[in-house]
Design an enzyme around this catalytic site. Sequence first.
Site, PDB file in Angstrom:
ATOM      1  N   HIS A 191      -2.465 -12.106  -2.122  1.00  0.00           N
ATOM      2  CA  HIS A 191      -1.628 -11.302  -3.223  1.00  0.00           C
ATOM      3  C   HIS A 191      -2.674 -11.504  -4.364  1.00  0.00           C
ATOM      4  O   HIS A 191      -2.953 -10.425  -5.113  1.00  0.00           O
ATOM      5  CB  HIS A 191      -0.244 -11.791  -3.600  1.00  0.00           C
ATOM      6  N   TYR A 198      -4.747  -8.684  -7.772  1.00  0.00           N
ATOM      7  CA  TYR A 198      -5.187  -9.103  -9.413  1.00  0.00           C
ATOM      8  C   TYR A 198      -7.082  -8.894  -9.489  1.00  0.00           C
ATOM      9  O   TYR A 198      -7.399  -8.422 -10.505  1.00  0.00           O
ATOM     10  CB  TYR A 198      -4.719  -9.928 -10.028  1.00  0.00           C
ATOM     11  N   HIS A 231       3.194   2.310  -1.619  1.00  0.00           N
ATOM     12  CA  HIS A 231       3.026   1.450  -2.889  1.00  0.00           C
ATOM     13  C   HIS A 231       1.547   0.966  -2.951  1.00  0.00           C
ATOM     14  O   HIS A 231       0.947   1.329  -4.060  1.00  0.00           O
ATOM     15  CB  HIS A 231       3.833   0.222  -2.603  1.00  0.00           C
ATOM     16  N   PHE A 232       0.921   0.681  -2.019  1.00  0.00           N
ATOM     17  CA  PHE A 232      -0.299   0.064  -2.519  1.00  0.00           C
ATOM     18  C   PHE A 232      -1.441   1.172  -2.627  1.00  0.00           C
ATOM     19  O   PHE A 232      -2.525   0.956  -3.054  1.00  0.00           O
ATOM     20  CB  PHE A 232      -1.020  -0.992  -1.634  1.00  0.00           C
ATOM     21  N   HIS A 233      -1.141   2.556  -2.339  1.00  0.00           N
ATOM     22  CA  HIS A 233      -2.058   3.547  -2.587  1.00  0.00           C
ATOM     23  C   HIS A 233      -2.054   4.085  -3.923  1.00  0.00           C
ATOM     24  O   HIS A 233      -2.895   4.857  -4.722  1.00  0.00           O
ATOM     25  CB  HIS A 233      -1.819   4.839  -1.703  1.00  0.00           C
ATOM     26  N   ARG A 239       5.004   0.810   9.018  1.00  0.00           N
ATOM     27  CA  ARG A 239       3.740   1.048   8.383  1.00  0.00           C
ATOM     28  C   ARG A 239       2.641   0.858   9.527  1.00  0.00           C
ATOM     29  O   ARG A 239       3.174   0.419  10.700  1.00  0.00           O
ATOM     30  CB  ARG A 239       3.456   0.112   7.457  1.00  0.00           C
ATOM     31  N   ARG A 240       1.530   1.321   9.274  1.00  0.00           N
ATOM     32  CA  ARG A 240       0.362   1.346  10.408  1.00  0.00           C
ATOM     33  C   ARG A 240       0.940   1.241  12.037  1.00  0.00           C
ATOM     34  O   ARG A 240       0.566   0.249  12.682  1.00  0.00           O
ATOM     35  CB  ARG A 240      -0.417  -0.144  10.011  1.00  0.00           C
TER      36      ARG A 240
END
Lengths: 593, 181
Positions: free
Chosen positions: A258, A262, A409-411, A472-473
């Site tokens: 995680h 950042y 989300h992470f795209h 996902r995936r």
Amino acid sequence: MTTSPGFSPAPQPKSAQAPQPASSSHSARQAPVIADAAYLASLKKVTQYYLVTAFLALLVGTLMGPLQALNYGGINVYDNPILKALLKSYYQGLSLHGVLNALVFTQFFISGFLLYLPARDLGMKINMKFAWFTYVLMTAGLLTAAVPLLTNDATLLYTFYPPMEGSPVFYIGAAVMVGSSLLVVGQVVNMWMRWKRANPGSVTPLVAFMSVATWMMWAVAALGIVTEVVFLLIPWSLGWVAGVDPLISKTLFWWTGHAIVYFWVLPAYIAWYAFLPNHAGGRIVSEPLVRLTFVMFLLNSTPVGLHHQYADPNISVTWKTMHMFLTFLIAIPSLLTAFSVAASLEDAARARGGRGLFGWMLKLPWGRPTFSAPVLAMVSFILGGAGGIVNASSTFAPVIHNTAWIPGHFHITVGTATTLTFMGISLWLIPHLTGKRMPSVRLASAAVWTWFVGMMVFALGMHWQGLYGVPRRALVSATAQSVYRDMPIAIPQLLTAISGVILLVSAVLYFYVLFRMLLSKRVDDGEVSSPIPYSEVISPAGTKLAGASALVRYTEPLLALWGVALLLVLLMYGPVLARLFANAELVPGWRLY
Amino acid sequence: MSAPRPAGQRLDHHTLEKYENIWFGIATVMALFLFVTVLASFFSGTYPSLTGEGGHHITGVKNGRLNPKNFAATPFATPGLRQNADGTYEAFVVAKAFQFEPAVLKVPVGRPVTIHVTSADVLHGYYIEGTNINATAIPGQVTSFTTTFRRPGTLNLICNEYCGTGHHNMINSVKVEVQEP
């Protein structure tokens, strides 16, 4: 210019002078001149090597993307004989996509960008032999790990959860690559400490401060994955130990996993805070506030990883809840960033004659890609951050955990907030480093906008499918059962498929501009034609600690804060890991791909 | 600030500092509010939280762990639903590449059922379509949670953790049945 209705200044009865709009600004930083031309050339060259390696990884990784978008559009292209000759399976392509984009592109870009910036900001000399050694070692690690990825011997996805087992070559290469980033940490922290010794009582300049804090955060964060790979996975994959405890590995992975987000996004924050006001024609709002933001990230980025493990057994709900609380707190510095950078933009727009509550936005230079890339990245991050709060809530998480919502989300976080910002940075940094020119502002601008639109459409389609429970995936386009055909997901599937095409167009445009630029001739002195775009400041931190505000003085001792960050992580992870190790249950490896 | 500033048009330090502080306050309150609401849903029971250490009372399971090569010593040797002497229901599920056992898990409607999941090989996901049941199956470990199925019908059980080439076909079902009186 007109008075801004949103931000009318506090009444100042004593002031009788005529309005002088810029009178409260502090001029942009002039970084120290580096007189040694050979050293500067070498520093620029190593930075350029990091950047080009990063973008080559992004090129390969990105080209896999549309195939996966089509999969989530219900179209299976993996049986195509040409593709089959290159990729054994969807999962191999996905492993390449994840590792190259999320791990390789980001780390190489950041290693160059955040080595160069503090070196220039502080005007310090670094040992170039060591810098080149680090680059070569990191690249050797990358190439080593790439071999099993390309031969389908490490189709583990970028999380490489054991007991799915890959070739030891993959783990060794990955360890060398990630471990090399710690050498960059050492070099930057060492440079900063030498500067502190040479400049007692001075306030670290903002860009250097943000860079050092980011690297310190990463060093604390990286301990998890380095421990996992070096002490657990490499001995296991070499057959030195009989088994592996999947939960210990997964917990160490998310220790890093995680905080790494950042590590990906803070370099983008540096560009938003320090350089975007310049691109927009505005000013940095408050340097002390920026310093507070980065200290909060240094302290709080890592002890939050358990929010990725709500679905896992044998970790107490109490610990998961404590990590959830810290995850919510880490939203605060991002909210502060949204405020500060938006104020910088409004400041710029009003200086250009913008007016109205929202009308000022029209006065921003939207056609300039060095501006539009980071701003659209920020817009994307507002939505991505809001979705992240959902992911972090243990009550919402079970609805969307491991569904298509997560890649959605992470795209729009790492895939846009970080990647699009880095693309925008490359458009001024490569001219700065090389003296070459961006071949076409129009094409670069089109690349930026299509990336943003493509990612928005992709995220809409994927979030939407995720809410119906599409995992996902997974190669859902070839699932034998009718589950996904029975779901009412035709519209989000269509959106996802279309987004893959838009993003392919965007990637072609961007890489055309990038490689045209890189392969062109040097025409300028980059120091003059494309200087580091420092911005004017409304509230500076000052240069001397004596007399500086409390916020500046308390944020300056980064070494001590680094120690506190490490302590906080040990407190929040120590008891959890101790219990997991006490009850470890080793299981054998499997290769099911 | 050093010199007094004129009433200029652009943003100034004092105004911004005020807004910054207000926004900092709002952000902090928002974060705390989120946390409180999540805690509230713990107590209201809308969230089927996993128990800390699964299946401590199960034969052959210690501290939530079992030997994945020796299911014979545990109830996972015969996966499926069972009713205990005290009337409670427990279900044992084994995930393995690329199917769940039992392939159709039958559960009673309206009755709390404690489901214990483990894996015979790699990680798997245990996700029941249309619910917030979403857990990891780990070899050597037991994942336990209690839930009540309110409506009869057949629900898709989807593996949502990558488990190899057949991952996308690892779909079975949970059949919620009305009990014969």
